[in-house]
Enzyme design. Structure first.
Site, short mmCIF file in Angstrom:
data_model
loop_
_atom_site.label_atom_id
_atom_site.label_comp_id
_atom_site.label_asym_id
_atom_site.label_seq_id
_atom_site.Cartn_x
_atom_site.Cartn_y
_atom_site.Cartn_z
CG ASP A 37 29.01 -0.05 63.08
OD1 ASP A 37 30.10 -0.46 62.67
OD2 ASP A 37 28.28 0.72 62.43
CE LYS A 38 35.28 3.88 62.79
NZ LYS A 38 34.76 5.11 62.12
#
Length: 790
Positions: A294-295
């Site tokens: 995930d960012k």
């Protein structure tokens, strides 16, 4: 409000129909756990052996076996309880007090008792407790990072649909609930998780080892039983012997000891702020070769910051922030205002409150805040807001317009949010013909250790891909900053792909994926697991299905409780550097478990084959059932200290080489069989020892030889060139001394032996240690030649 809200009776009817506003979870009680454990094959075998011992009057055997059962159950029960406590956090994710309109009046209510069509009111900081439709809102923006993965707050107005798990960043709203509990977007996400079912690599390997040893034990037992029944051997004694042989061959402590080895690694990681919820995940992590990360909240802080200041006047960067600081100081709850305040703090600027005359906050209609301040004999009007709004209030020549449009487009394409700052000076300044002072560029902040950790992964054979709910531009910019080469695939392109036709090399030129929904990430992980050992990281509800489906799911520090309850590993400190520590520790654990499994297979092979062969030849057996169980226990005890053993790490994912391990274990085991048979032949036919003395000497030889095998199995080098750790050496010395004490005292032995026999057994075992070492060298040389030929 007369058209909205429920009466208490209506709410109770809906609660009866739809259930409480919580996620139901299945939990076994104490007695169910005991029953499940008791009906396991190992427990049934132990219980049968204990009862037969009691019936035929062998009371010591009865209590000894029961003690083994209690030890095994206690460890298993402790682990399962730990998991249950974590799962309970799932229901607390949405459990809070909410302002609801019931029976024509506003009241506070536990969110669990909310029902569809309830009217609720939320303000800044409140968590949205269920899916809803907005009926009235003022200056409302929601942080949906936990639901969609998008890093920046989104403006919301009447008739917009919103989802449980997001929270109010600015403003105020009233809304009607459309779905509660398991029927919400959040609840359906959890349901998607519950359908995901997979075993870890460690569990698969334990099953593989157990099957092999079980088949070996059963074959030995069948041969043994048929022969001794034909010899009219007493049936109760034969059953106990058979069960003892099975227990020694499988053995009962295989999962327990392997679990304990990992637990020591778990403790080490806890010291570095990483909580491991599924202990076998660490063994899986050693094999990970693809990370889908995930960012927002993982590689970035989920915290908006000022990335750049672009002047459009003669004012300095500090002066531009000083002007924006007047409006930002009036509401530090806004993430955008906090970014300006943090930048001002970094530049050591202070808010001059005495200059402030008037303030109008930003809202969803104005999209800007406005302040009026004193400046000598005049006043200054300062507007800070969306660039497209400010552009309509300022006086720009053609060149400045072109420059502004170019800057805004360029920054937007790179995934940045842009604020414009404009001023007007006069006695009573108005929002017209203003001067554009500059642009403030905002974005989510990268974690300071993100680049270092990603470089480490790449250098250690692990491919990393970003999976984000943000748009393609933001994904591309973040991947550029992190040095991830390749393109960003958005959800539209991804939806056109046929996963069944995709091959693993498809990922070679991909840096990441954008605008991804939970099911998209879940499907990506599901596909990737066909070809890779996958780790998935995240912080929000949107990451739940993917983390559960991955071989290893990692929740970062600021993750929602539901995600932490689902993840295999939970990071307790900011940043992702602890992932690097987890990789290193997991590879250490893998090396130690590989050593243990090699040792365990060879020891079981040695014991089973020797007892069966000697039993068939001499029509009796060289060990008592209790001796066999004690050997099984003593063989495993020093292995626990392998959690502290010295190992050499590789710079690539570790793989379970089943063929190599089987070959090595078989060679070690057959060397042990030759050792045992030759010694037995000498004792029986050359020295003419009595059966009780043979059994005690034989017992001691197996204990000492087993400990010496640890020194050989733990390294591919010569055993004396790479000794085990101090803890392992001390443990093997303790076990040998324990075996010697039992043999010399006669406790649980047919007869006591003298010190002379102890010295002889030790020297005999040491000699065979060198012979076994030679077989390792030959096997290693042959394996290397085979690799070179391929």
């Amino acid at each position: 409000m007369e058209n909205f809200g429920l009466s208490q009776s209506q709410a109770e009817a809906k609660l009866k129909e739809y259930g409480l506003n919580e996620i139901p979870s299945e939990k076994k009680n104490f007695f169910e756990k005991i029953f499940k454990w008791l009906i396991s094959p190992i427990s049934l075998m132990l219980l049968t052996a204990a009862l037969i011992s009691l019936v035929i009057g062998k009371i010591f055997n009865f209590f000894f076996i029961l003690g083994l059962m209690v030890l095994n159950f206690s460890i298993s029960f402790w682990q399962e309880n730990k998991a249950d406590r974590a799962i309970e956090k799932l229901n607390k994710q949405l459990n809070n007090q909410v302002k609801v309109y019931r029976d024509q009046k506003w009241q506070w209510l536990d969110s669990r008792f909310l029902a569809p069509e309830d009217l609720i009111e939320l303000t800044i900081g409140d968590i949205v407790p269920a899916d809803a439709k907005i009926v009235e809102a003022k200056n409302l923006s929601l942080n949906e990072a936990a639901v969609t993965g998008e890093s920046l707050p989104k403006d919301k107005t009447a008739n917009d649909l919103i989802y449980a798990g997001s929270f109010v960043a600015t403003g105020w709203a009233r809304m009607v609930l459309t779905a509660t509990g398991k029927n919400t977007y959040f609840g359906k996400t959890v349901f998607l998780i519950e359908r995901s079912n997979r075993k870890s690599l460690l569990e698969q390997d334990i099953i593989r080892i157990s099957k092999f040893l079980s088949y070996l034990s059963l074959i030995g037992v069948i041969i043994f039983s048929v022969f001794f029944i034909w010899q009219k051997f007493p049936l109760p004694d034969l059953i106990i012997l058979d069960l003892s042989l099975i227990i020694a061959g499988i053995p009962i402590s295989l999962p327990t000891v392997m679990t304990l080895v990992i637990e020591f690694g778990v403790i080490e990681l806890a010291k570095k702020n990483a909580l491991v919820r599924r202990i076998s995940a660490l063994e899986d992590f050693a094999n990970v070769d693809l990370v889908l990360t995930d960012k927002t909240g993982t590689l970035t802080k989920n915290e908006i910051s000022v990335q750049e200041i672009i002047p459009y006047s003669q004012k300095s960067l500090a002066e531009i922030i000083s002007l924006a600081l007047f409006g930002a100081s009036q509401d530090d709850r806004s993430p955008i205002n906090r970014a300006i305040l943090n930048k001002a703090k970094e530049l050591k600027l202070s808010f001059e409150a005495d200059k402030l005359i008037d303030f109008v906050p930003a809202d969803s209609d104005r999209k800007r805040n406005s302040v009026v301040i004193k400046a000598a004999s005049q006043k200054i009007l300062i507007d800070v807001g969306a660039s497209q709004v400010i552009e309509g209030l300022v006086n720009l020549d053609q060149a400045a317009k072109v420059r502004l449009e170019s800057d805004v487009i360029r920054l937007a394409q790179s995934g940045y949010r842009v604020l414009a700052v404009a001023t007007k000076t006069g006695d009573n300044p108005v929002e017209a013909e203003m001067d554009l002072i500059g642009l403030i560029v905002l974005s989510d902040t990268l974690e300071p250790d993100a680049n270092e950790v990603l470089d480490f992964m790449k250098n250690n054979g692990i491919s990393v891909k970003i999976v984000t709910g943000d748009n393609r531009a933001i994904g591309q910019e973040v991947s550029r900053k992190l040095g991830l080469a390749g393109r960003i695939i958005d959800r539209t392109e991804l939806s056109r792909l046929d996963y069944d036709q995709l091959k693993p090399n498809w990922l070679n030129d991909v840096a990441g994926f954008s605008e991804i929904l939970p099911r998209d990430k879940f499907n990506l992980v599901k596909w990737a697991r066909k070809y890779f050992i996958v780790a998935s990281t995240g912080d929000g509800v949107n990451d739940l299905p993917a983390l559960k489906e991955a071989n290893v799911g990692i929740a970062v520090k600021n993750a929602v409780d539901a995600l932490k309850s689902t993840a295999d590993i939970v990071l307790l400190s900011s940043g992702v550097s602890v992932i690097k520590d987890a990789i290193i520790e997991s590879r250490r654990i893998f090396a130690r478990l590989y050593t243990y499994s090699t040792y365990r297979i060879s020891e079981s092979l040695r014991l089973i084959v020797t007892i069966v062969v000697l039993g068939l030849i001499y029509k009796t057996y060289p060990l008592t059932p209790i001796q066999i169980m004690v050997i099984a226990l003593l063989n495993d005890l020093p292995i626990i200290t392998l959690a502290f053993d010295r190992v050499k790490l590789t710079n690539k994912p570790s793989k379970i080489n089943v063929k190599d391990r089987f070959q090595l274990s078989t060679i070690f085991g057959l060397a042990g069989v030759a050792n045992s048979l030759i010694l037995f032949f000498l004792m029986k036919h050359v020295w003419f020892l009595s059966w009780p003395l043979i059994k005690t000497v034989y017992f001691l030889k197996i204990v000492i030889s087993g400990d010496m095998l640890i020194y050989i199995a733990h390294t591919k080098e010569r055993w004396y060139k790479f000794l085990p750790s101090r803890q392992v050496i001390l443990a093997t010395i303790f076990i040998q001394l324990s075996g010697i004490a039992l043999a010399m005292s006669g406790l649980m032995m047919p007869v006591a032996i003298s010190l002379g026999w102890v010295v002889f057994v030790w020297l005999w075992s040491f000699m065979w240690m060198q012979i076994t070492e030679l077989t390792k060298f030959v096997q290693s040389k042959l394996a290397n030649e085979q690799i070179n030929q391929n």
